[in-house]
Design a protein around this motif. Structure first.
Motif, PDB file in Angstrom:
ATOM      1  N   SER A  18       0.862  -1.169   0.000  1.00 22.13           N
ATOM      2  CA  SER A  18       0.000   0.000   0.000  1.00 22.13           C
ATOM      3  C   SER A  18       0.905   1.227   0.000  1.00 22.13           C
ATOM      4  O   SER A  18       1.577   1.500   0.985  1.00 22.13           O
ATOM      5  N   PRO A  19       0.999   1.953  -1.128  1.00 22.03           N
ATOM      6  CA  PRO A  19       1.957   3.040  -1.209  1.00 22.03           C
ATOM      7  C   PRO A  19       1.779   4.063  -0.099  1.00 22.03           C
ATOM      8  O   PRO A  19       0.677   4.481   0.228  1.00 22.03           O
ATOM      9  N   ALA A  20       2.889   4.424   0.500  1.00 25.35           N
ATOM     10  CA  ALA A  20       2.877   5.461   1.522  1.00 25.35           C
ATOM     11  C   ALA A  20       2.705   6.811   0.844  1.00 25.35           C
ATOM     12  O   ALA A  20       2.680   6.919  -0.379  1.00 25.35           O
ATOM     13  N   SER A  21       2.572   7.850   1.664  1.00 28.43           N
ATOM     14  CA  SER A  21       2.440   9.181   1.118  1.00 28.43           C
ATOM     15  C   SER A  21       3.629   9.490   0.227  1.00 28.43           C
ATOM     16  O   SER A  21       4.778   9.321   0.621  1.00 28.43           O
ATOM     17  N   LYS A  22       3.334   9.920  -0.983  1.00 24.63           N
ATOM     18  CA  LYS A  22       4.341  10.292  -1.954  1.00 24.63           C
ATOM     19  C   LYS A  22       5.337   9.166  -2.207  1.00 24.63           C
ATOM     20  O   LYS A  22       6.529   9.291  -1.987  1.00 24.63           O
ATOM     21  N   THR A  23       4.826   8.035  -2.639  1.00 26.55           N
ATOM     22  CA  THR A  23       5.666   6.957  -3.155  1.00 26.55           C
ATOM     23  C   THR A  23       5.524   6.952  -4.669  1.00 26.55           C
ATOM     24  O   THR A  23       4.413   6.856  -5.187  1.00 26.55           O
ATOM     25  N   TRP A  24       6.643   7.093  -5.350  1.00 24.03           N
ATOM     26  CA  TRP A  24       6.634   7.149  -6.811  1.00 24.03           C
ATOM     27  C   TRP A  24       7.444   6.007  -7.390  1.00 24.03           C
ATOM     28  O   TRP A  24       8.422   5.559  -6.789  1.00 24.03           O
ATOM     29  N   VAL A  39      10.786   5.521  -5.088  1.00 24.79           N
ATOM     30  CA  VAL A  39      11.155   6.496  -4.059  1.00 24.79           C
ATOM     31  C   VAL A  39       9.983   6.615  -3.079  1.00 24.79           C
ATOM     32  O   VAL A  39       8.811   6.618  -3.474  1.00 24.79           O
ATOM     33  N   VAL A  40      10.299   6.693  -1.800  1.00 21.67           N
ATOM     34  CA  VAL A  40       9.296   6.699  -0.734  1.00 21.67           C
ATOM     35  C   VAL A  40       9.449   7.963   0.106  1.00 21.67           C
ATOM     36  O   VAL A  40      10.575   8.416   0.364  1.00 21.67           O
ATOM     37  N   ASP A  41       8.317   8.519   0.563  1.00 23.34           N
ATOM     38  CA  ASP A  41       8.325   9.744   1.373  1.00 23.34           C
ATOM     39  C   ASP A  41       9.097  10.864   0.683  1.00 23.34           C
ATOM     40  O   ASP A  41      10.053  11.424   1.228  1.00 23.34           O
ATOM     41  N   VAL A  42       8.678  11.170  -0.516  1.00 29.37           N
ATOM     42  CA  VAL A  42       9.352  12.197  -1.306  1.00 29.37           C
ATOM     43  C   VAL A  42       9.127  13.569  -0.670  1.00 29.37           C
ATOM     44  O   VAL A  42       7.998  13.912  -0.312  1.00 29.37           O
ATOM     45  N   PRO A  43      10.183  14.373  -0.505  1.00 26.92           N
ATOM     46  CA  PRO A  43      10.021  15.717   0.059  1.00 26.92           C
ATOM     47  C   PRO A  43       9.016  16.538  -0.751  1.00 26.92           C
ATOM     48  O   PRO A  43       8.949  16.414  -1.984  1.00 26.92           O
ATOM     49  N   ASN A 193      14.727   7.438   1.041  1.00 23.50           N
ATOM     50  CA  ASN A 193      14.201   6.075   0.938  1.00 23.50           C
ATOM     51  C   ASN A 193      14.007   5.751  -0.539  1.00 23.50           C
ATOM     52  O   ASN A 193      13.139   6.335  -1.188  1.00 23.50           O
ATOM     53  N   TYR A 194      14.808   4.820  -1.051  1.00 25.78           N
ATOM     54  CA  TYR A 194      14.729   4.553  -2.489  1.00 25.78           C
ATOM     55  C   TYR A 194      15.309   3.189  -2.838  1.00 25.78           C
ATOM     56  O   TYR A 194      16.078   2.591  -2.078  1.00 25.78           O
ATOM     57  N   ARG A 205      18.318   2.321  -0.156  1.00 25.82           N
ATOM     58  CA  ARG A 205      18.539   3.099   1.060  1.00 25.82           C
ATOM     59  C   ARG A 205      17.205   3.242   1.784  1.00 25.82           C
ATOM     60  O   ARG A 205      16.139   3.328   1.156  1.00 25.82           O
ATOM     61  N   GLY A 206      17.255   3.273   3.117  1.00 24.64           N
ATOM     62  CA  GLY A 206      16.066   3.545   3.911  1.00 24.64           C
ATOM     63  C   GLY A 206      15.034   2.445   3.869  1.00 24.64           C
ATOM     64  O   GLY A 206      15.349   1.254   3.901  1.00 24.64           O
ATOM     65  N   LYS A 207      13.757   2.839   3.770  1.00 22.46           N
ATOM     66  CA  LYS A 207      12.631   1.921   3.899  1.00 22.46           C
ATOM     67  C   LYS A 207      11.846   1.792   2.599  1.00 22.46           C
ATOM     68  O   LYS A 207      11.806   2.715   1.789  1.00 22.46           O
ATOM     69  N   ASN A 208      11.192   0.637   2.462  1.00 25.65           N
ATOM     70  CA  ASN A 208      10.325   0.418   1.304  1.00 25.65           C
ATOM     71  C   ASN A 208       8.942   1.012   1.568  1.00 25.65           C
ATOM     72  O   ASN A 208       8.702   1.582   2.640  1.00 25.65           O
ATOM     73  N   PRO A 209       8.008   0.907   0.609  1.00 26.67           N
ATOM     74  CA  PRO A 209       6.694   1.515   0.822  1.00 26.67           C
ATOM     75  C   PRO A 209       5.929   1.004   2.034  1.00 26.67           C
ATOM     76  O   PRO A 209       5.028   1.674   2.532  1.00 26.67           O
ATOM     77  N   LYS A 210       6.260  -0.186   2.538  1.00 23.18           N
ATOM     78  CA  LYS A 210       5.610  -0.728   3.733  1.00 23.18           C
ATOM     79  C   LYS A 210       6.296  -0.301   5.021  1.00 23.18           C
ATOM     80  O   LYS A 210       5.844  -0.654   6.107  1.00 23.18           O
TER      81      LYS A 210
END
Length: 338
Positions: A18-24, A39-43, A193-194, A205-210
């Motif tokens: 389930s894509p998080a906010s601003k996952t592209w 990319v996850v949690d895009v600024p 996160n990407y 790097r960082g976390k995936n969409p979950k």
């Protein structure tokens, strides 16, 4: 010139999230293959269309620097340049050649960016498959045109010198370098996160969409593809895989794989089907995967233990495939199998 190595595809387990906010997810063609970026949690300040444009421009620049398919690329201009003179080059080209020469030395010649003439001789370059297996004399003649010992890299200013007319081909490391360049571009945009993947080579790097670590599937050496042999979780690292089981031909009942041992001038004949490397940068993982594939299972694992490299191998047996891995790879298996 065709690639020296066909990287085994690495499957990325992000479907069903389930894509998080601003996952592209961004994708496009590059380097004779394609790229895929998550990319996850895009600024908030980052604009998707602009980010896509920046990625495409960066990858076009990598191609313009290192492609052997672009006649006026920086690399091809260097290959046509003078012998015995220091030629000014970009910092990026110097970086990749310098890393290639380091892997060449560490692997005692198993990784070789000047092996192109032998690849062509065996029909894995632009030339068609030979009707007959190349003669010993033809192989020996071309071996004289191969050798990274003919290269010297100088820094500040960046220059490369050839002591004899060798030809550089970076296709065994350029995709990894391209992945690194895109990853650094994302970080410059504030993205933390990407997952960046080009032709099966990737960096995370960082976390995936979950919200968890990135979960990667190492593909089984099955000609049909798409079968995961081993899942691993990895974040903050790069992954590259090298194998020779898809690109080959047969002559008189003998199988000739596309991976050429630059030390003998002949296709690999060992039973190592694929090797996956985890490293800090994708360029190093890419180059090391090729080197270890050439070395084979025993010598490759010995080098991995000596240098504390995280590697995973699939070795052909009469009953299928045997898994082998280095001590440094064990933590990635443990995290995945809990």
């Amino acid at each position: 010139m065709a690639s020296l190595i066909v990287a085994v595809t690495v499957s990325v387990f992000i479907s069903g999230c389930s894509p998080a906010s601003k996952t592209w997810q961004l994708q496009g063609p590059t380097m004779g293959t394609s790229y895929h970026i998550t990319v996850v949690d895009v600024p908030p300040r980052v604009v998707r269309a602009e980010l896509q444009r920046l990625v495409d421009v960066e990858l076009q620049q990598v191609n313009q620097e290192m492609s052997t398919y672009i006649d006026d690329s920086e690399l091809m201009r260097f290959n046509r340049g003078p012998i015995g003179e220091a030629v000014p080059v970009s910092g990026h080209l110097a970086d990749v050649v310098e890393m290639s020469m380091d892997i060449y030395r560490r692997s005692e010649g198993a990784f070789e960016i000047t092996v192109g003439p032998l690849v062509n001789l065996w029909g894995f370059g632009p030339q068609p498959e030979p009707e007959q297996v190349p003669s010993d004399a033809a192989i020996e003649e071309l071996l004289q045109q191969v050798g990274s010992d003919a290269l010297r890299v100088e820094r500040a200013p960046d220059r490369i010198t050839r002591s004899r007319p060798v030809q550089i081909d970076l296709s065994a490391i350029a995709k990894g370098h391209g992945v690194d360049r895109v990853a650094l571009l994302l970080e410059a945009q504030g993205i933390r996160n990407y997952l960046v993947e080009i032709g099966g080579e990737l960096r995370t790097r960082g976390k995936n969409p979950k919200g968890g670590d990135w979960r990667i599937g190492i593909e089984s050496p099955d000609p049909a593809g798409g079968v995961v042999q081993k899942p691993i979780t990895v974040s903050g690292k790069s992954v590259a895989t090298s194998g020779d089981y898809r690109n080959y031909y047969e002559r008189d009942g003998v199988r000739y794989a596309h991976s050429i041992d630059p030390r003998s001038g002949r296709p690999l004949q060992h039973r190592l089907a694929s090797v996956t490397v985890i490293a800090d940068t994708c360029a190093e993982a890419d180059g090391l995967a090729t080197a270890l594939n050439v070395l084979g299972a025993d010598a490759g694992l010995k080098l991995a233990e000596k240098e504390n490299l995280a590697i995973f191998m699939l070795v052909k047996t009469d009953k299928g495939f045997e898994e082998r891995y280095s001590s440094a790879f064990e933590p990635y298996l443990e995290r995945s199998e809990k």
